[in-house]
Design a protein around this motif. Structure first.
Motif, mmCIF file in Angstrom:
data_model
loop_
_atom_site.group_PDB
_atom_site.id
_atom_site.type_symbol
_atom_site.label_atom_id
_atom_site.label_comp_id
_atom_site.label_asym_id
_atom_site.label_seq_id
_atom_site.Cartn_x
_atom_site.Cartn_y
_atom_site.Cartn_z
ATOM 1 N N LYS A 1 33.298 40.433 60.502
ATOM 2 C CA LYS A 1 32.500 39.713 61.497
ATOM 3 C C LYS A 1 32.482 38.215 61.230
ATOM 4 N N GLY A 2 32.226 37.853 59.974
ATOM 5 C CA GLY A 2 32.060 36.443 59.656
ATOM 6 C C GLY A 2 33.325 35.626 59.740
ATOM 7 N N TRP A 3 34.463 36.259 59.448
ATOM 8 C CA TRP A 3 35.729 35.520 59.459
ATOM 9 C C TRP A 3 36.647 35.982 60.596
ATOM 10 N N LYS A 4 36.072 36.738 61.518
ATOM 11 C CA LYS A 4 36.771 37.163 62.742
ATOM 12 C C LYS A 4 38.142 37.779 62.435
ATOM 13 N N LEU A 5 38.126 38.737 61.542
ATOM 14 C CA LEU A 5 39.359 39.406 61.139
ATOM 15 C C LEU A 5 39.810 40.375 62.219
ATOM 16 N N ARG A 6 41.084 40.414 62.483
ATOM 17 C CA ARG A 6 41.599 41.303 63.529
ATOM 18 C C ARG A 6 41.800 42.731 63.039
ATOM 19 N N PHE B 1 43.515 40.319 44.589
ATOM 20 C CA PHE B 1 42.407 39.366 44.543
ATOM 21 C C PHE B 1 41.258 40.012 43.791
ATOM 22 N N ALA B 2 40.788 39.353 42.727
ATOM 23 C CA ALA B 2 39.725 39.913 41.892
ATOM 24 C C ALA B 2 38.496 39.025 41.943
ATOM 25 N N LEU B 3 37.365 39.620 42.308
ATOM 26 C CA LEU B 3 36.106 38.880 42.303
ATOM 27 C C LEU B 3 35.503 38.806 40.905
ATOM 28 N N GLY B 4 35.862 39.752 40.044
ATOM 29 C CA GLY B 4 35.409 39.705 38.664
ATOM 30 C C GLY B 4 33.941 39.972 38.455
ATOM 31 N N GLU B 5 33.311 40.723 39.370
ATOM 32 C CA GLU B 5 31.887 41.027 39.239
ATOM 33 C C GLU B 5 31.671 42.272 38.383
ATOM 34 N N ASP B 6 30.464 42.394 37.846
ATOM 35 C CA ASP B 6 30.072 43.582 37.087
ATOM 36 C C ASP B 6 29.295 44.486 38.034
ATOM 37 N N THR B 7 30.002 45.377 38.712
ATOM 38 C CA THR B 7 29.369 46.205 39.741
ATOM 39 C C THR B 7 29.072 47.598 39.226
ATOM 40 N N ARG B 8 28.226 48.304 39.964
ATOM 41 C CA ARG B 8 27.873 49.685 39.677
ATOM 42 C C ARG B 8 28.338 50.551 40.835
ATOM 43 N N HIS B 9 28.697 51.823 40.538
ATOM 44 C CA HIS B 9 29.228 52.709 41.573
ATOM 45 C C HIS B 9 28.148 53.299 42.459
ATOM 46 N N GLY B 10 26.923 53.332 42.020
ATOM 47 C CA GLY B 10 25.876 54.025 42.761
ATOM 48 C C GLY B 10 25.255 53.214 43.868
ATOM 49 N N GLY B 11 25.968 52.227 44.425
ATOM 50 C CA GLY B 11 25.370 51.383 45.446
ATOM 51 C C GLY B 11 24.547 50.284 44.797
ATOM 52 N N GLY B 12 23.858 49.493 45.599
ATOM 53 C CA GLY B 12 22.993 48.461 45.066
ATOM 54 C C GLY B 12 23.715 47.285 44.464
ATOM 55 N N ASN B 13 24.993 47.087 44.827
ATOM 56 C CA ASN B 13 25.756 45.986 44.258
ATOM 57 C C ASN B 13 25.506 44.702 45.041
ATOM 58 N N VAL B 14 24.243 44.279 45.088
ATOM 59 C CA VAL B 14 23.869 43.138 45.911
ATOM 60 C C VAL B 14 24.509 41.861 45.397
ATOM 61 N N GLY B 15 24.670 41.759 44.071
ATOM 62 C CA GLY B 15 25.209 40.553 43.481
ATOM 63 C C GLY B 15 26.573 40.168 44.012
ATOM 64 N N VAL B 16 27.388 41.173 44.320
ATOM 65 C CA VAL B 16 28.748 40.875 44.780
ATOM 66 C C VAL B 16 28.751 40.230 46.161
ATOM 67 N N LEU B 17 27.660 40.369 46.920
ATOM 68 C CA LEU B 17 27.600 39.784 48.265
ATOM 69 C C LEU B 17 27.685 38.262 48.236
ATOM 70 N N ARG B 18 27.271 37.657 47.127
ATOM 71 C CA ARG B 18 27.355 36.194 47.063
ATOM 72 C C ARG B 18 28.797 35.719 47.006
ATOM 73 N N ARG B 19 29.731 36.629 46.707
ATOM 74 C CA ARG B 19 31.147 36.274 46.668
ATOM 75 C C ARG B 19 31.830 36.512 48.003
ATOM 76 N N LEU B 20 31.033 36.883 49.011
ATOM 77 C CA LEU B 20 31.593 37.188 50.328
ATOM 78 C C LEU B 20 32.452 36.056 50.891
ATOM 79 N N PRO B 21 32.041 34.786 50.817
ATOM 80 C CA PRO B 21 32.893 33.735 51.383
ATOM 81 C C PRO B 21 34.307 33.714 50.794
ATOM 82 N N GLU B 22 34.425 33.923 49.468
ATOM 83 C CA GLU B 22 35.750 33.952 48.846
ATOM 84 C C GLU B 22 36.581 35.106 49.371
ATOM 85 N N LEU B 23 35.951 36.285 49.452
ATOM 86 C CA LEU B 23 36.664 37.446 49.968
ATOM 87 C C LEU B 23 37.052 37.238 51.432
ATOM 88 N N GLY B 24 36.121 36.708 52.232
ATOM 89 C CA GLY B 24 36.404 36.495 53.647
ATOM 90 C C GLY B 24 37.574 35.566 53.861
#
Length: 379
Positions: A123-128, A72-95
């Motif tokens: 937490k949000g999708w109650k994963l076991r 599963f690929a979110l296809g975001e342009d992330t950085r390794h040094g933390g601060g990847n806030v943009g990818v959080l908007r894709r959380l529902p798809e990942l969840g």
């Protein structure tokens, strides 16, 4: 694309060649364009029912390891040094994807980005599935120092994890202070051992950390300049690339060392291995680091490491015995030739001892098996 992947999830992978740890579902969550995550996938794929969620895309090497329908690929342009806030908007798809996978273990890499995503999805999708979070270095040694917010985020990920991994005892201690319950410590080691070292040209040096400020390549050049003044036959090969390359090349020319220093850029694995095997000394002088795989590669190839004075480096080197720890005091650079000269007559023996230490303690596959054994106990 995400919805199609969720709809097309297979009920199970083919039952041929079952993994050694049964059919538990294990999801790597990270940047699958990174060679580091690919290395984890190579170690895990024969052992477990492996799935991978990537914040970006997938390196070609994943094609032979994980079926496309289990990626599963979110296809975001992330950085390794933390601060990847943009990818959080894709959380529902990942969840939703993780909910469909219904994994036994969720295994995020880089705590402040992919670890945060994983905890939120659980937490949000109650994963076991239980969380096994792998720290990569700066996510523990650098990011929490940026402020209380980052420290809190890191702590939340560690506290939510049943198990965590660290590549040094120093980093593991930091993780426990931040709330980690159980830390498995092993180096991000070698996938295969090089040949037993042979005798090398005495004053040959190799450096291959990134040409970026955190790795302090300018200090590597300063150290080599001191050595070249004492040993005119000294030669340094600088591999890798980065934002400081132009300034470093100019500095080498200014010092009159252009005939002594070669900048060779990024190398493929085979070419880099030849440089390890030819060099007698290996220079790595970053300002922050855990146990670096490049240092292990150099040691396994018979190089004598010259490392910065960081806690993790003391886990590898007894200064003056199997390498040298170079402190930041100015006199250390002045005295460097006198500190290395006594090691040279024992160079072949030191190189072979370093090779044997890595064979016993620095291989990746046996460490991963140990981690999986512990995960099996926790299920």
């Amino acid at each position: 694309m995400a919805r199609r992947l969720i709809r097309d999830l297979p009920e199970a992978l083919p039952e041929t060649d079952p993994p050694a740890y049964g059919r538990w579902r294990h999801v790597l969550i990270g940047d699958a364009e990174s060679p580091h995550l690919l290395k984890w996938a190579r170690a895990l794929a024969p052992q477990v029912d492996l799935w991978v969620a990537s914040s970006r895309g997938f390196a070609p090497g994943f094609d032979a390891l994980v079926p496309e329908r289990c990626r599963f690929a979110l296809g975001e342009d992330t950085r390794h040094g933390g601060g990847n806030v943009g990818v959080l908007r894709r959380l529902p798809e990942l969840g939703r994807w993780l909910q469909q996978v219904d994994a036994d273990w969720l295994h995020p890499h880089y705590l402040t980005s992919h670890g945060t995503l994983t905890v939120a999805a659980k937490k949000g999708w109650k994963l076991r599935g239980q969380i096994c979070a792998s720290a990569w270095g700066s996510d523990i040694l650098v990011t929490p120092q940026r402020g209380p917010h980052y420290r809190w985020i890191t702590s939340q990920v560690l506290r939510a994890s049943t198990l965590t991994t660290s590549d040094s005892e120093h980093m593991a201690a930091q993780m426990r202070q931040l709330g980690a319950a159980e830390v498995q410590v092993f180096p991000f080691g070698l996938e295969r051992m090089p040949p037993v070292p042979v005798r090398k040209a005495p004053w040959t040096f190799f450096a291959n950390r990134g040409l970026e400020p955190i790795y302090r390549p300018e200090r590597v050049i300063s150290a080599f300049a001191t050595l070249a003044s004492a040993f005119p036959e000294a030669r340094l090969t600088v591999a890798n690339d980065g934002s400081l390359r132009g300034a470093l090349e100019a500095r080498v020319a200014e010092l009159g060392l252009s005939r002594h220093v070669a900048f060779v850029g990024r190398l493929d694995a085979a070419t880099q291995q030849r440089h390890y095997e030819q060099a007698q000394w290996y220079l790595s002088l970053p300002s922050s680091d855990s146990v670096a795989v490049s240092v292990l590669e150099a040691m396994a190839s018979g190089c004598i490491p010259i490392l910065s004075d960081l806690p993790a480096n003391h886990e590898l080197v007894r200064s003056g015995h199997n390498g040298l720890i170079l402190t930041d005091t100015p006199i250390e650079l002045m005295n460097l030739p006198m500190q290395l000269a006594p090691l040279l007559p024992q160079a072949l023996e030191i190189g072979r001892d370093n090779h044997e230490w890595v064979r016993l303690h620095g291989q990746f596959a046996p460490a991963v098996v140990g981690l999986l054994d512990r995960m099996a106990e926790l299920m």
